[in-house]
Design a protein around this motif. Structure first.
Motif, PDB file in Angstrom:
ATOM      1  N   GLN A  97      13.349 105.072  41.507  1.00  0.00           N
ATOM      2  CA  GLN A  97      13.913 106.402  41.297  1.00  0.00           C
ATOM      3  C   GLN A  97      15.228 106.543  42.057  1.00  0.00           C
ATOM      4  OE1 GLN A  97      14.359 109.095  39.540  1.00  0.00           O
ATOM      5  NE2 GLN A  97      12.521 110.308  39.969  1.00  0.00           N
ATOM      6  N   ARG A 100      17.919 104.446  40.431  1.00  0.00           N
ATOM      7  CA  ARG A 100      18.396 105.093  39.207  1.00  0.00           C
ATOM      8  C   ARG A 100      19.385 106.223  39.520  1.00  0.00           C
ATOM      9  NH1 ARG A 100      16.056 105.853  33.837  1.00  0.00           N
ATOM     10  NH2 ARG A 100      14.144 104.794  34.490  1.00  0.00           N
ATOM     11  N   THR A 101      19.067 107.037  40.515  1.00  0.00           N
ATOM     12  CA  THR A 101      19.868 108.232  40.770  1.00  0.00           C
ATOM     13  C   THR A 101      21.042 107.988  41.713  1.00  0.00           C
ATOM     14  OG1 THR A 101      18.375 108.898  42.568  1.00  0.00           O
ATOM     15  CG2 THR A 101      17.906 109.756  40.361  1.00  0.00           C
ATOM     16  N   LYS A 102      20.926 107.003  42.607  1.00  0.00           N
ATOM     17  CA  LYS A 102      21.964 106.790  43.622  1.00  0.00           C
ATOM     18  C   LYS A 102      22.858 105.581  43.349  1.00  0.00           C
ATOM     19  CE  LYS A 102      20.244 110.107  46.268  1.00  0.00           C
ATOM     20  NZ  LYS A 102      20.962 111.386  46.502  1.00  0.00           N
ATOM     21  N   GLU A 136      19.509 103.428  31.047  1.00  0.00           N
ATOM     22  CA  GLU A 136      20.769 103.969  31.565  1.00  0.00           C
ATOM     23  C   GLU A 136      21.988 103.441  30.812  1.00  0.00           C
ATOM     24  OE1 GLU A 136      21.091 106.335  33.813  1.00  0.00           O
ATOM     25  OE2 GLU A 136      18.911 106.509  34.029  1.00  0.00           O
ATOM     26  N   GLY A 178      10.853 107.716  37.221  1.00  0.00           N
ATOM     27  CA  GLY A 178      11.868 108.434  36.458  1.00  0.00           C
ATOM     28  C   GLY A 178      12.069 107.924  35.052  1.00  0.00           C
TER      29      GLY A 178
END
Length: 284
Positions: A97, A100-102, A136, A178
């Protein structure tokens, strides 16, 4: 080492004779195979040797040493015993997660991406990363290098087939990490296995690589090596971390396991703790 590492690698107190036998066995394995386990944590290695002796009803390490030298197949079996193959898809979902986000927003700006999964075992983690990157929109411009010292587990990894019994847990991990699709979209099944789609494999390169004895083979934007270094002595961890440092490009990312750290290594000053809780570091 941090406290968690000490819990896992609690030293096994061996008597002098057993310690000598262990030295002789590990030196012999190195001489015969070039695989060097002499700096692995003694507790971890001794447990694996003891389990093999128990299964094959071998009374002493010296007797096992004799079989390694004179009996075909014993050395290969012991090397397989020493390989660290505990893994699962999207293991520690919060790590994926955070990646993926950072990390992904930064990778998105790169014209091409090279990721090294060191100690990939049977491939669950590299398939997890391939799925994440596909969602992504980055998989097509990414090359994933998946390496392990054990050729047998690499053969399994290349098949992309995992036990159907594990899919329920893997689906749970995927969603917590996620995931944005139905996890079942990525594989087909029979009554025993889930077979992941070949489009996930097209950008993965599987290759044998020994972290203890082999050198850097490329420059990477990301290196993932999770839950491997806990089995190494501090000296060997420093050696491997130097290899990773030399293999990472400028501003590259290093992902470690939740029981691992750079804090006591010689390369720590060369990194920033990018996502401290998830052990994601960025090279300065």
């Amino acid at each position: 080492m941090n406290n968690k590492q000490l819990d896992i690698n609690q030293e096994v107190l061996l008597d002098k004779k057993t310690d000598l036998e262990l030295d002789l066995l590990l030196n012999t394995i190195y001489q015969l195979s070039s695989f060097d386990f002499r700096q692995y944590a003694r507790s971890s290695i001794y447990r694996r040797i003891h389990n093999r002796m128990k299964m094959d009803q071998i009374p002493t390490i010296s007797r096992l040493l004799e079989k390694v030298i004179h009996e075909e197949g014993v050395l290969e079996q012991l090397l397989n015993d020493f390989s660290i193959n505990v893994t699962e898809m999207f293991r520690d979902p919060s790590f994926f997660q955070a990646f993926r986000t950072k990390v992904v927003p930064i990778l998105r700006e790169y014209p091409e991406i090279r990721i090294w999964h060191a100690g990939c075992a049977t491939g669950e983690e590299v398939f997890s990363m391939a799925i994440l990157l596909k969602e992504e929109g980055l998989l097509d411009k990414t090359i994933l290098y998946a390496t392990d010292m054990n050729e047998e587990v690499l053969k399994k990894a290349k098949q992309g087939a995992f036990s159907l019994l594990k899919m329920k847990n893997y689906t749970k991990n995927y969603l917590q990490a996620g995931g944005t699709h139905a996890f079942s979209e990525y594989y087909q099944t029979d009554h025993l296995y889930a077979y992941f789609h070949s489009d996930l494999l097209k950008n993965i390169i599987f290759a044998q690589h020994n972290l203890v004895t082999d050198q850097s083979f490329n420059e990477f934007h990301v290196i993932i090596c999770r839950n491997v270094l806990i089995y190494f002595t501090t000296e060997l961890q420093n050696q491997v971390q130097q290899l990773f440092f030399e293999s990472l490009g400028e501003k590259g990312f290093l992902g470690l396991g939740d029981k691992e750290t750079l804090c006591f290594t010689k390369t720590m000053a060369a990194y920033t703790e990018f996502v401290p809780k998830e052990k994601i570091y960025q090279k300065n």
